[in-house]
Design a protein around this motif. Structure first.
Motif, PDB file in Angstrom:
ATOM      1  N   VAL A   8       3.263   8.497  -7.229  1.00  0.00           N
ATOM      2  CA  VAL A   8       3.031   7.486  -6.640  1.00  0.00           C
ATOM      3  C   VAL A   8       3.607   7.378  -5.094  1.00  0.00           C
ATOM      4  O   VAL A   8       5.002   7.481  -5.080  1.00  0.00           O
ATOM      5  CB  VAL A   8       3.496   6.130  -7.318  1.00  0.00           C
ATOM      6  CG1 VAL A   8       3.274   4.903  -6.535  1.00  0.00           C
ATOM      7  CG2 VAL A   8       2.712   5.890  -8.601  1.00  0.00           C
ATOM      8  N   VAL A   9       3.043   7.439  -4.101  1.00  0.00           N
ATOM      9  CA  VAL A   9       3.547   7.414  -2.845  1.00  0.00           C
ATOM     10  C   VAL A   9       3.433   6.040  -2.200  1.00  0.00           C
ATOM     11  O   VAL A   9       2.416   5.557  -2.109  1.00  0.00           O
ATOM     12  CB  VAL A   9       2.870   8.809  -2.093  1.00  0.00           C
ATOM     13  CG1 VAL A   9       3.260   8.607  -0.596  1.00  0.00           C
ATOM     14  CG2 VAL A   9       3.117   9.992  -2.577  1.00  0.00           C
ATOM     15  N   TYR A  10       4.698   5.749  -1.541  1.00  0.00           N
ATOM     16  CA  TYR A  10       4.638   4.347  -0.762  1.00  0.00           C
ATOM     17  C   TYR A  10       3.979   4.830   0.793  1.00  0.00           C
ATOM     18  O   TYR A  10       4.693   5.702   1.313  1.00  0.00           O
ATOM     19  CB  TYR A  10       6.263   3.814  -0.675  1.00  0.00           C
ATOM     20  CG  TYR A  10       6.194   2.611  -0.103  1.00  0.00           C
ATOM     21  CD1 TYR A  10       6.105   1.222  -0.578  1.00  0.00           C
ATOM     22  CD2 TYR A  10       6.506   2.455   1.349  1.00  0.00           C
ATOM     23  CE1 TYR A  10       6.506   0.316   0.134  1.00  0.00           C
ATOM     24  CE2 TYR A  10       6.565   1.307   2.104  1.00  0.00           C
ATOM     25  CZ  TYR A  10       6.716   0.133   1.234  1.00  0.00           C
ATOM     26  OH  TYR A  10       6.739  -1.054   2.004  1.00  0.00           O
ATOM     27  N   SER A  30      -3.971   5.728   3.352  1.00  0.00           N
ATOM     28  CA  SER A  30      -3.953   5.746   2.027  1.00  0.00           C
ATOM     29  C   SER A  30      -5.143   6.818   1.525  1.00  0.00           C
ATOM     30  O   SER A  30      -4.924   7.424   0.428  1.00  0.00           O
ATOM     31  CB  SER A  30      -4.273   4.531   1.593  1.00  0.00           C
ATOM     32  OG  SER A  30      -3.295   3.399   1.888  1.00  0.00           O
ATOM     33  N   CYS A  39      -0.966   9.117  -5.536  1.00  0.00           N
ATOM     34  CA  CYS A  39      -1.314   7.762  -5.655  1.00  0.00           C
ATOM     35  C   CYS A  39      -0.905   6.778  -4.584  1.00  0.00           C
ATOM     36  O   CYS A  39       0.311   6.542  -4.677  1.00  0.00           O
ATOM     37  CB  CYS A  39      -1.191   7.181  -7.149  1.00  0.00           C
ATOM     38  SG  CYS A  39      -1.764   8.079  -8.448  1.00  0.00           S
ATOM     39  N   LEU A  41       0.382   3.707  -2.629  1.00  0.00           N
ATOM     40  CA  LEU A  41       0.776   2.114  -2.661  1.00  0.00           C
ATOM     41  C   LEU A  41       1.068   1.783  -1.323  1.00  0.00           C
ATOM     42  O   LEU A  41       1.901   2.425  -0.694  1.00  0.00           O
ATOM     43  CB  LEU A  41       1.784   2.203  -3.936  1.00  0.00           C
ATOM     44  CG  LEU A  41       2.031   0.662  -4.211  1.00  0.00           C
ATOM     45  CD1 LEU A  41       3.108   0.614  -5.270  1.00  0.00           C
ATOM     46  CD2 LEU A  41       2.896   0.004  -3.052  1.00  0.00           C
ATOM     47  N   LEU A  68       8.557  -0.293  -3.178  1.00  0.00           N
ATOM     48  CA  LEU A  68       8.976   1.322  -2.692  1.00  0.00           C
ATOM     49  C   LEU A  68      10.053   1.768  -3.953  1.00  0.00           C
ATOM     50  O   LEU A  68      10.096   2.808  -4.259  1.00  0.00           O
ATOM     51  CB  LEU A  68      10.109   1.136  -1.272  1.00  0.00           C
ATOM     52  CG  LEU A  68      10.650   2.260  -0.965  1.00  0.00           C
ATOM     53  CD1 LEU A  68       9.720   3.576  -0.823  1.00  0.00           C
ATOM     54  CD2 LEU A  68      11.422   1.878   0.356  1.00  0.00           C
ATOM     55  N   ARG A  70       9.897   1.456  -6.958  1.00  0.00           N
ATOM     56  CA  ARG A  70       9.066   2.004  -8.069  1.00  0.00           C
ATOM     57  C   ARG A  70       8.090   3.236  -7.819  1.00  0.00           C
ATOM     58  O   ARG A  70       7.469   3.800  -8.635  1.00  0.00           O
ATOM     59  CB  ARG A  70       8.149   0.714  -8.700  1.00  0.00           C
ATOM     60  CG  ARG A  70       9.028  -0.320  -9.078  1.00  0.00           C
ATOM     61  CD  ARG A  70       8.029  -1.833  -9.195  1.00  0.00           C
ATOM     62  NE  ARG A  70       8.733  -2.642  -9.831  1.00  0.00           N
ATOM     63  CZ  ARG A  70       9.711  -3.359  -9.530  1.00  0.00           C
ATOM     64  NH1 ARG A  70      10.212  -3.307  -8.413  1.00  0.00           N
ATOM     65  NH2 ARG A  70       9.995  -4.372 -10.195  1.00  0.00           N
ATOM     66  N   CYS A  71       8.488   3.643  -6.587  1.00  0.00           N
ATOM     67  CA  CYS A  71       7.611   5.171  -6.132  1.00  0.00           C
ATOM     68  C   CYS A  71       8.434   6.324  -6.359  1.00  0.00           C
ATOM     69  O   CYS A  71       9.454   6.193  -6.350  1.00  0.00           O
ATOM     70  CB  CYS A  71       7.063   4.758  -4.936  1.00  0.00           C
ATOM     71  SG  CYS A  71       5.916   3.152  -4.422  1.00  0.00           S
ATOM     72  N   ASP A  72       7.442   7.164  -6.273  1.00  0.00           N
ATOM     73  CA  ASP A  72       8.163   8.736  -6.363  1.00  0.00           C
ATOM     74  C   ASP A  72       8.664   9.175  -4.882  1.00  0.00           C
ATOM     75  O   ASP A  72       9.086  10.308  -4.927  1.00  0.00           O
ATOM     76  CB  ASP A  72       7.250   9.597  -6.987  1.00  0.00           C
ATOM     77  CG  ASP A  72       6.795   9.061  -8.359  1.00  0.00           C
ATOM     78  OD1 ASP A  72       7.597   8.902  -9.063  1.00  0.00           O
ATOM     79  OD2 ASP A  72       5.786   8.787  -8.872  1.00  0.00           O
ATOM     80  N   LEU A  74       8.167   8.281  -0.341  1.00  0.00           N
ATOM     81  CA  LEU A  74       7.503   7.452   0.878  1.00  0.00           C
ATOM     82  C   LEU A  74       6.820   8.310   1.755  1.00  0.00           C
ATOM     83  O   LEU A  74       7.688   9.485   2.164  1.00  0.00           O
ATOM     84  CB  LEU A  74       8.633   6.770   1.539  1.00  0.00           C
ATOM     85  CG  LEU A  74       8.482   6.015   2.891  1.00  0.00           C
ATOM     86  CD1 LEU A  74       9.205   4.818   2.691  1.00  0.00           C
ATOM     87  CD2 LEU A  74       8.568   6.818   4.094  1.00  0.00           C
TER      88      LEU A  74
END
Length: 108
Positions: A8-10, A30, A39, A41, A68, A70-72, A74
């Motif tokens: 998951v990427v912010y 995105s 993914c 975010l 942020l 919660r992401c893997d 940025l």
């Protein structure tokens, strides 16, 4: 067969200024993140039209920082704005990987 989603990427990008133009740009960012197998975010796409940029900025930034965390990682696109710099600093503080891109999605 189901394909497993990537990290998951912010997505950090500008909103202020040309808001309509920047919303269109961040949609492209995105899509780029998704094309890279991650993914996206994107807080702009989550909150634009829901929380006012002028009156709800503090609330929006608090939500952004919560997302942020919660992401893997940025990925930042374009020249960092004040809000983007806050997001980048939080990512650094929490040890998240950061990647920087131009507005043309070229890594710098």
């Amino acid at each position: 067969m189901k394909k497993r989603a990537g990290p998951v990427v912010y997505v950090a990008s500008a909103l202020s200024g040309d808001i309509d133009g920047n919303v269109e740009k961040t949609k492209r960012y995105s899509a780029f993140v998704a094309e890279q197998g991650a993914c996206p975010l994107n807080p702009i796409l989550n909150l634009h039209g829901v929380i006012s940029e002028e009156t709800g900025r503090d609330m929006a930034m608090a939500i952004d920082i919560s997302l942020l965390r919660r992401c893997d990682g940025l990925w930042a696109f374009g020249e960092p704005t004040a809000g983007m710099r806050m997001e980048i600093e939080e990512a650094k503080r929490t040890g998240l990987p950061i990647r920087m891109f131009t507005t043309d999605c070229e890594e710098v």
